[in-house]
Design an enzyme around this catalytic site. Sequence first.
Site, PDB file in Angstrom:
ATOM      1  N   CYS A 113      15.938  -3.497 -13.771  1.00 27.00           N
ATOM      2  CA  CYS A 113      16.055  -2.542 -14.587  1.00 27.00           C
ATOM      3  C   CYS A 113      15.195  -2.621 -15.908  1.00 27.00           C
ATOM      4  O   CYS A 113      14.695  -4.139 -16.394  1.00 27.00           O
ATOM      5  CB  CYS A 113      17.511  -2.346 -15.024  1.00 27.00           C
ATOM      6  SG  CYS A 113      18.251  -3.534 -15.963  1.00 27.00           S
ATOM      7  N   ASN A 168       8.234  -3.091   1.734  1.00 25.50           N
ATOM      8  CA  ASN A 168       7.044  -3.638   1.162  1.00 25.50           C
ATOM      9  C   ASN A 168       7.328  -4.564  -0.075  1.00 25.50           C
ATOM     10  O   ASN A 168       6.268  -5.430  -0.456  1.00 25.50           O
ATOM     11  CB  ASN A 168       6.119  -2.654   0.639  1.00 25.50           C
ATOM     12  CG  ASN A 168       7.116  -1.572  -0.117  1.00 25.50           C
ATOM     13  OD1 ASN A 168       7.861  -0.991   0.038  1.00 25.50           O
ATOM     14  ND2 ASN A 168       6.266  -1.178  -1.374  1.00 25.50           N
ATOM     15  N   THR A 228     -12.656  18.912   6.588  1.00 26.94           N
ATOM     16  CA  THR A 228     -13.444  17.918   7.248  1.00 26.94           C
ATOM     17  C   THR A 228     -13.005  16.557   7.352  1.00 26.94           C
ATOM     18  O   THR A 228     -12.760  15.985   6.302  1.00 26.94           O
ATOM     19  CB  THR A 228     -15.086  17.998   6.760  1.00 26.94           C
ATOM     20  OG1 THR A 228     -15.238  19.532   6.621  1.00 26.94           O
ATOM     21  CG2 THR A 228     -16.027  17.251   7.198  1.00 26.94           C
ATOM     22  N   GLN A 285       3.209  -1.537   6.325  1.00 27.83           N
ATOM     23  CA  GLN A 285       3.444  -2.774   6.053  1.00 27.83           C
ATOM     24  C   GLN A 285       3.154  -3.796   7.500  1.00 27.83           C
ATOM     25  O   GLN A 285       2.874  -4.680   7.119  1.00 27.83           O
ATOM     26  CB  GLN A 285       4.403  -3.257   5.011  1.00 27.83           C
ATOM     27  CG  GLN A 285       4.322  -3.007   3.817  1.00 27.83           C
ATOM     28  CD  GLN A 285       3.180  -3.492   3.041  1.00 27.83           C
ATOM     29  OE1 GLN A 285       2.824  -4.531   3.154  1.00 27.83           O
ATOM     30  NE2 GLN A 285       2.912  -2.604   1.923  1.00 27.83           N
ATOM     31  N   SER A 338      -1.725   2.869   7.386  1.00 29.52           N
ATOM     32  CA  SER A 338      -2.901   2.918   6.214  1.00 29.52           C
ATOM     33  C   SER A 338      -3.791   1.769   6.356  1.00 29.52           C
ATOM     34  O   SER A 338      -3.429   0.778   6.436  1.00 29.52           O
ATOM     35  CB  SER A 338      -1.798   2.823   4.901  1.00 29.52           C
ATOM     36  OG  SER A 338      -2.699   3.114   3.907  1.00 29.52           O
ATOM     37  N   GLY A 397      -1.481   6.415   4.140  1.00 28.49           N
ATOM     38  CA  GLY A 397      -0.127   6.314   4.310  1.00 28.49           C
ATOM     39  C   GLY A 397       0.934   7.384   3.832  1.00 28.49           C
ATOM     40  O   GLY A 397       1.940   8.058   4.460  1.00 28.49           O
ATOM     41  N   THR A 398       0.715   7.823   2.763  1.00 30.13           N
ATOM     42  CA  THR A 398       1.566   8.544   1.886  1.00 30.13           C
ATOM     43  C   THR A 398       1.523  10.084   2.473  1.00 30.13           C
ATOM     44  O   THR A 398       2.546  10.842   2.886  1.00 30.13           O
ATOM     45  CB  THR A 398       1.186   8.814   0.533  1.00 30.13           C
ATOM     46  OG1 THR A 398       1.390   7.491  -0.259  1.00 30.13           O
ATOM     47  CG2 THR A 398       1.910   9.879  -0.322  1.00 30.13           C
ATOM     48  N   HIS A 411      -5.757   0.726   4.610  1.00 31.91           N
ATOM     49  CA  HIS A 411      -6.128  -0.517   3.589  1.00 31.91           C
ATOM     50  C   HIS A 411      -5.324  -1.745   3.373  1.00 31.91           C
ATOM     51  O   HIS A 411      -5.251  -2.733   2.690  1.00 31.91           O
ATOM     52  CB  HIS A 411      -6.436   0.176   2.346  1.00 31.91           C
ATOM     53  CG  HIS A 411      -5.378   0.560   1.367  1.00 31.91           C
ATOM     54  ND1 HIS A 411      -4.674   0.187   0.395  1.00 31.91           N
ATOM     55  CD2 HIS A 411      -4.547   1.742   1.546  1.00 31.91           C
ATOM     56  CE1 HIS A 411      -3.576   0.632  -0.263  1.00 31.91           C
ATOM     57  NE2 HIS A 411      -3.401   1.748   0.832  1.00 31.91           N
TER      58      HIS A 411
END
Length: 384
Positions: free
Chosen positions: A328, A150, A236, A178, A198, A70-71, A200
């Site tokens: 934070c 996500n 490939t 997602q 993606s 996905g990235t 996975h």
Amino acid sequence: MRVYLDNAATTPLDSAVLDAMLPYLRNNYGNPSSIHSHGREARSAIEKARKTIAGLLNASPGEIFFTAGGTEADNMAISCSIASHNITHAVTTQLEHHAVLHCLQHNQQQRNLDVTYLHTNKQGLIDLAELEEVLAKRPGSFVSLMHANNEVATMNPIARIAEICKATNSPFHSDTVQTMGHYPIDCTALSLDFLTGSGHKFHGPKGTGFVYINSRMKIHPFIHGGAQERNMRGGTENVAGIAGLAKALEIAVTEQEAHRRHITALKARMIERLKASIEEISFNGDSGNVENSLYTVLNLSLPASEVGDMLLFSLDIAGISASGGSACSSGSEIGSHVLRGINADPARGAVRFSFSKYNTPDEIDYACEKVAELYPAGVRLEQV
């Protein structure tokens, strides 16, 4: 008991997916760019997978391009569009996945891209009127807004966003990592320009993904050095991974409604039990909205206590795999940019549980029991 509740990070591989992959790991090992029979067998597997995915998404096979995840798919859609069409302005939010945010920041540095970040409310929702106003002033902007967050499970109305973008000739990309396989997605009906998936995230193999590129959009190649993926991505192809990706999506779409009912019931069960056992518990973003949020994700906002940063470690010791982050951490960038973006209380603990078709009610009950043990009534940060 060991309980895996981090399915938004990755899902276990479906055994049927492994079966679909094994022939291309054992015997059909040809290079799909080779013209001999071994190569042709591998090429046939890739094109069969492409047709399968296109059919499931109501797209043309020529609009599906395989990637390593996905990235990469997000980067391809964003960077190639901006470069190919000399786009000078982009629109997004501060709550997007880093695959989008960091890619846009890179284009800011390298191409002087101007980026507008839409405001989001406490639930993580955007104001569509603000999007319309921004695009009316700067038509032709590149818009990247995820389908579902996500971390806090907020859903964006991507069909309406696509209409707004189309009216101003603004290319629209949605990260659907997602939601792919979990919700019906019709590329033709949505009329968006790019979406990404993606493997996975829906019980397929890691290192596999794809980008849908609407046929009306023409962009330059992302990876140079070969004619693979119709000259759009050199290298490939991962034949076994692509076969597994298609099989995983086929299973997810075919069994989608049954999985949705099962997982939604688990999420509702966890919400009910946690509310009954922990004082002052709430849920970050829109994740506590069972009907309208991403049903696979629940993000807890827990009372301030001495548990603090040890929460995930304590759950892990109890055999529960989850994820999380604080709004934070001592003024640094450690923690969740999404929780900071919705102004979550930094004094409260946060943990994300995310579910799959393999989770059971007994696992949910066990996780609720262990979380409740960490937050007994009356224990608060100011008392310890």
